[in-house]
Design a protein around this motif. Structure first.
Motif, mmCIF file in Angstrom:
data_model
loop_
_atom_site.group_PDB
_atom_site.id
_atom_site.type_symbol
_atom_site.label_atom_id
_atom_site.label_comp_id
_atom_site.label_asym_id
_atom_site.label_seq_id
_atom_site.Cartn_x
_atom_site.Cartn_y
_atom_site.Cartn_z
ATOM 1 N N GLY A 1 0.817 -1.203 0.000
ATOM 2 C CA GLY A 1 0.000 0.000 0.000
ATOM 3 C C GLY A 1 0.851 1.252 0.000
ATOM 4 O O GLY A 1 0.552 2.227 -0.698
ATOM 5 N N ARG B 1 2.227 1.820 -3.454
ATOM 6 C CA ARG B 1 1.208 2.360 -4.365
ATOM 7 C C ARG B 1 0.923 3.831 -4.050
ATOM 8 O O ARG B 1 0.768 4.648 -4.963
ATOM 9 C CB ARG B 1 -0.081 1.545 -4.270
ATOM 10 C CG ARG B 1 0.059 0.098 -4.717
ATOM 11 C CD ARG B 1 -1.296 -0.513 -5.017
ATOM 12 N NE ARG B 1 -1.839 0.013 -6.266
ATOM 13 C CZ ARG B 1 -3.067 -0.240 -6.713
ATOM 14 N NH1 ARG B 1 -3.889 -0.986 -5.980
ATOM 15 N NH2 ARG B 1 -3.493 0.262 -7.856
ATOM 16 N N ASP C 1 -7.270 -2.918 -0.524
ATOM 17 C CA ASP C 1 -7.091 -3.383 -1.908
ATOM 18 C C ASP C 1 -7.803 -4.704 -2.129
ATOM 19 O O ASP C 1 -7.203 -5.718 -2.464
ATOM 20 C CB ASP C 1 -5.588 -3.523 -2.190
ATOM 21 C CG ASP C 1 -5.278 -3.471 -3.681
ATOM 22 O OD1 ASP C 1 -6.216 -3.255 -4.466
ATOM 23 O OD2 ASP C 1 -4.112 -3.652 -4.044
ATOM 24 N N GLU D 1 -13.638 -1.511 -5.434
ATOM 25 C CA GLU D 1 -12.752 -0.457 -5.921
ATOM 26 C C GLU D 1 -11.619 -0.212 -4.924
ATOM 27 O O GLU D 1 -11.803 -0.336 -3.711
ATOM 28 C CB GLU D 1 -13.577 0.821 -6.110
ATOM 29 C CG GLU D 1 -12.816 1.968 -6.743
ATOM 30 C CD GLU D 1 -13.766 3.117 -7.090
ATOM 31 O OE1 GLU D 1 -14.382 3.053 -8.167
ATOM 32 O OE2 GLU D 1 -13.889 4.043 -6.275
ATOM 33 N N TRP D 2 -10.457 0.141 -5.446
ATOM 34 C CA TRP D 2 -9.299 0.418 -4.591
ATOM 35 C C TRP D 2 -9.653 1.522 -3.596
ATOM 36 O O TRP D 2 -10.181 2.571 -3.964
ATOM 37 C CB TRP D 2 -8.125 0.830 -5.465
ATOM 38 C CG TRP D 2 -6.842 1.067 -4.728
ATOM 39 C CD1 TRP D 2 -6.425 0.431 -3.595
ATOM 40 C CD2 TRP D 2 -5.829 2.004 -5.071
ATOM 41 N NE1 TRP D 2 -5.200 0.907 -3.205
ATOM 42 C CE2 TRP D 2 -4.802 1.879 -4.090
ATOM 43 C CE3 TRP D 2 -5.660 2.928 -6.101
ATOM 44 C CZ2 TRP D 2 -3.649 2.649 -4.122
ATOM 45 C CZ3 TRP D 2 -4.512 3.698 -6.141
ATOM 46 C CH2 TRP D 2 -3.517 3.551 -5.158
ATOM 47 N N HIS E 1 -6.494 -6.910 -10.479
ATOM 48 C CA HIS E 1 -5.226 -6.812 -9.762
ATOM 49 C C HIS E 1 -4.014 -6.937 -10.674
ATOM 50 O O HIS E 1 -2.885 -7.024 -10.194
ATOM 51 C CB HIS E 1 -5.161 -7.877 -8.669
ATOM 52 C CG HIS E 1 -5.769 -7.405 -7.386
ATOM 53 N ND1 HIS E 1 -5.409 -7.890 -6.162
ATOM 54 C CD2 HIS E 1 -6.713 -6.469 -7.133
ATOM 55 C CE1 HIS E 1 -6.100 -7.299 -5.211
ATOM 56 N NE2 HIS E 1 -6.908 -6.441 -5.782
ATOM 57 N N ARG F 1 -3.861 -1.637 -12.253
ATOM 58 C CA ARG F 1 -3.371 -1.002 -11.033
ATOM 59 C C ARG F 1 -2.670 0.322 -11.360
ATOM 60 O O ARG F 1 -2.830 1.311 -10.641
ATOM 61 C CB ARG F 1 -2.408 -1.946 -10.304
ATOM 62 C CG ARG F 1 -3.109 -3.177 -9.754
ATOM 63 C CD ARG F 1 -2.103 -4.220 -9.293
ATOM 64 N NE ARG F 1 -1.466 -3.829 -8.056
ATOM 65 C CZ ARG F 1 -1.939 -4.106 -6.842
ATOM 66 N NH1 ARG F 1 -3.108 -4.750 -6.722
ATOM 67 N NH2 ARG F 1 -1.304 -3.759 -5.767
ATOM 68 N N GLU G 1 -5.343 2.841 -12.082
ATOM 69 C CA GLU G 1 -5.940 3.299 -10.820
ATOM 70 C C GLU G 1 -5.072 4.372 -10.158
ATOM 71 O O GLU G 1 -5.571 5.388 -9.669
ATOM 72 C CB GLU G 1 -6.092 2.118 -9.860
ATOM 73 C CG GLU G 1 -7.213 1.157 -10.194
ATOM 74 C CD GLU G 1 -7.236 -0.026 -9.249
ATOM 75 O OE1 GLU G 1 -8.329 -0.602 -9.044
ATOM 76 O OE2 GLU G 1 -6.175 -0.391 -8.706
ATOM 77 N N GLU G 2 -3.780 4.147 -10.153
ATOM 78 C CA GLU G 2 -2.857 5.090 -9.510
ATOM 79 C C GLU G 2 -2.826 6.422 -10.247
ATOM 80 O O GLU G 2 -2.762 7.485 -9.622
ATOM 81 C CB GLU G 2 -1.459 4.464 -9.440
ATOM 82 C CG GLU G 2 -1.387 3.305 -8.453
ATOM 83 C CD GLU G 2 -0.195 2.393 -8.683
ATOM 84 O OE1 GLU G 2 0.688 2.756 -9.503
ATOM 85 O OE2 GLU G 2 -0.134 1.307 -8.052
#
Length: 365
Positions: A150, A153, A243, A248-249, A312, A317, A320-321
């Motif tokens: 985490g 990320r 996560d 959703e993240w 994932h 990912r 998402e970031e």
């Protein structure tokens, strides 16, 4: 003290030791032998016959404690005195006891320890020097909320946000220090000389946050809406470990809520005041940044809907970031713009006000 269960026969030795440590720490013959915890209902109804210690132990959602000792000690002796070291050691013991009590409890509990200000070399505060405005923040929970993955990320989100912020034109109305998505306490290398038997401290390079970010972070971590006029940004490391492959993240969800709240405040402010003072280019930039983040979010949800089992995998990912970074950058730009507009001091007007005050005083005299 509410964290420990009431005294009873047959309790384990560790619990009795913790209870005794609390008694010694507060220097009272009994945990409740203090005027603040009087058993007289008129003085403190919390300890009336209708509310026993068992109920006090279980029936709470939030406890707020304000430790004044370090502040008083700093004002009296300064930060480099041995008395400060002793008081900090006492506070550390109290925190250790609280953590032990939390770990014994079966309820999900979080502990936030933070200061509202620092102190200068004389123990005072109220100015804007780094030592006066910088304070510690420490968080703990008896349930897992934090992970190395985490943190990694979250760091990538901050790096992506940094890239977005660096591309905003220099002429834009923006507090320049908010072009950085993160700060480090490099200014806190201790220059105290250890006088009076005080402590020497070489500060590690830890990430700093803006104090305004605490409000949004605490609100969302408690499952509450962010206050309407708060302009802070949720601390990414607090939510990046959420996560779950089926949802959703967590960090993306939190930053999207955060950005929507900030935009809602701006739009309401504009609608309610014709003289809002926002420059047209600033409003345009805010709306463009928010809409761009929303478009990216919709693209992400389309990708996830088409390949739900690959949520994932690395490409999703990374997307998402990047989307989370767009929301983060938006909230930072709004805060930076408003800080530059609102936190201004016009020397001419200040002097004019002082002259008016002096003339009025002379006239009345």
């Amino acid at each position: 003290m509410f964290l420990l269960p009431p005294e009873a026969k047959g309790q384990d030795r560790e619990l009795e030791q913790q209870r005794e440590q609390w008694r010694q720490l507060v220097k009272q013959p009994h945990m409740w032998a203090h005027t603040d915890f009087s058993k007289v209902p008129e003085t403190n109804s919390m300890l009336s016959d209708n509310v026993g210690l068992t109920q006090l132990h279980r029936d709470w959602d939030m406890i707020i404690a304000h430790g004044l000792g370090v502040d008083h000690c700093g004002h009296r002796f300064g930060p480099d005195h041995s008395a400060i070291s002793q008081k900090l050691a006492q506070m550390n013991q109290a925190i250790e006891l609280i953590v032990s009590a939390i770990d014994r409890d079966d309820r999900s509990t979080a502990l936030f320890v933070f200061g509202d200000h620092g102190m200068d070399s004389k123990g005072d505060h109220g100015g804007d020097s780094p030592r006066e405005v910088d304070a510690a923040l420490w968080m703990y929970s008896n349930k897992k909320w934090h992970s190395r993955q985490g943190d990694e990320r979250a760091a990538r989100v901050l790096a992506n946000a940094q890239d977005i912020l660096s591309k905003i034109p220099l002429g834009a109305s923006l507090d320049e220090d908010l072009r950085e998505s993160r700060w480090y306490n490099t200014h806190l290398r201790d220059d105290y000389k250890g006088a009076n038997g005080g402590h020497l401290f070489e500060a590690p390079q830890l990430r700093s946050i803006s104090q305004i970010d605490l409000v949004s972070t605490l609100s969302l971590s408690l499952g509450l809406p962010i206050p309407f006029n708060n302009l802070g940004t949720a601390i990414p490391e607090m939510f990046a470990a959420d996560d779950d492959a089926r949802a959703e993240w967590g960090l993306l969800s939190v930053l999207r809520l955060n950005a929507a709240q900030v935009l809602r405040y701006i739009e309401k402010y504009v609608d309610s005041s014709r003289s809002h003072g926002f420059a047209d280019d600033a409003l345009r930039l805010w709306r463009i940044m928010y809409e761009r983040a929303e478009v990216s979010y919709r693209e992400l949800t389309d990708v996830v809907a088409q390949t739900p089992k690959k949520r994932h995998q690395l490409p999703i990912r990374e997307l998402e970031e990047r989307v989370a970074a767009e929301y983060f950058a938006f909230t930072r730009v709004v805060l930076g713009s408003l800080r530059q507009m609102w936190a201004q001091f016009d020397i001419v007007l200040i002097l004019a006000g002082l002259c008016t005050l002096v003339l009025a005083t002379i006239t009345l005299a």
